[in-house]
Design an enzyme around this catalytic site. Sequence first.
Site: not given
Ligand code: C5P
Length: 326
Positions: A10, A94, A98, A103, A136
């Site tokens: 994405k 990658p 990003g 996910s 994600d």
């Molecule tokens: O949900 P995910 O595992 O992708 O998030 C990884 C880290 O990114 C979280 O632990 C948090 O520190 C940060 N994050 C955040 N706000 C979001 C998504 C992620 O602060 N909306």
Amino acid sequence: MSVAVRSFGKINIGLRIGASRADGFHELRTVYQTIDLADIVRVDMGRGTGIEVYCKDPRVPSDETNTCWRVADKMLRSLKMRGKVKITIEKNLPVQGGMGAASSNAIATLFGLEKVLKKQLSAEERLRIASEVGSDLPLFLVGGTVLGTGRGEQVYALEDLPSFPCVVATPEIGVSTPAAFAEWDKRYPAPAKLTPQPASDKINTFSQSVYEWLSGSSFSPTGVPENGWDRAEALLLDLVRTGIENDFETVVFPKHPAIREVKRALERSGAKYVSLSGSGSTVFGLFADQAAAEKAAKALIDNDIPAKATTTLPRNRYWREIFPAK
Ligand code: C5P
């Protein structure tokens, strides 16, 4: 029995970071768009118990920190089933770039495991497991053009964008998403968010901009044409005028000027809209024609920047192509 699943990547067309929340996450608004580049995830079920993850890329963990492992574990618990699950990931996207590869791999595991087990989770259960594993993941339960709200895990199917030629360039620079959020908090501490514009307003303005952009109501006096390439080109031009941007650029570019340089290179190569995807390091460009996209990707590769020309992937194709023909 073994099932192969295409795990598409994405990009984020705009991303607004809002207030940090009590649970440590940040409110955000984004438009996710799936693209026609994919890893292949193979799911096998055998005798015994346990979950095994295999990937030739040493940066992909094979233990319980792997998103595929976590989804498989939650699914077996939810379905009250036992067995040996083998997950093999063939990388093409990658790692931590990003483009949501980890996910997407996890959602491909969910679909693959449903098939090998000949069981289907309810839509609610799929969404629960996906959002527990990461912000994600849920977008990949929808595909195409998707609005993300909450911490990114609340997803809504938007009217699908046409398929745009697209270049993704991923400079070999690791950007940690939590570190990028931490940098954002340092730069915009909580009280400052109240001036000059409250965070919630900023977030709401984003949703409004997306609505205006997709409906073509804001800038083109005659409206965006209903169909065809005219509509695609008008949407690309309107996207720039609407000012939809990725907030991560303000913290990631000063730290990694080389990523900003890639954005500039794509702008110079004729892309209509260029942005960082997620927290990077991927920068993508949307183009009005495929030949220009191919040329831009080649120019980046000639400068030692890994890049690929592809297209954005609308929802109907996402679902048609997710299970490759045997
Ligand atoms: O949900 P995910 O595992 O992708 O998030 C990884 C880290 O990114 C979280 O632990 C948090 O520190 C940060 N994050 C955040 N706000 C979001 C998504 C992620 O602060 N909306």
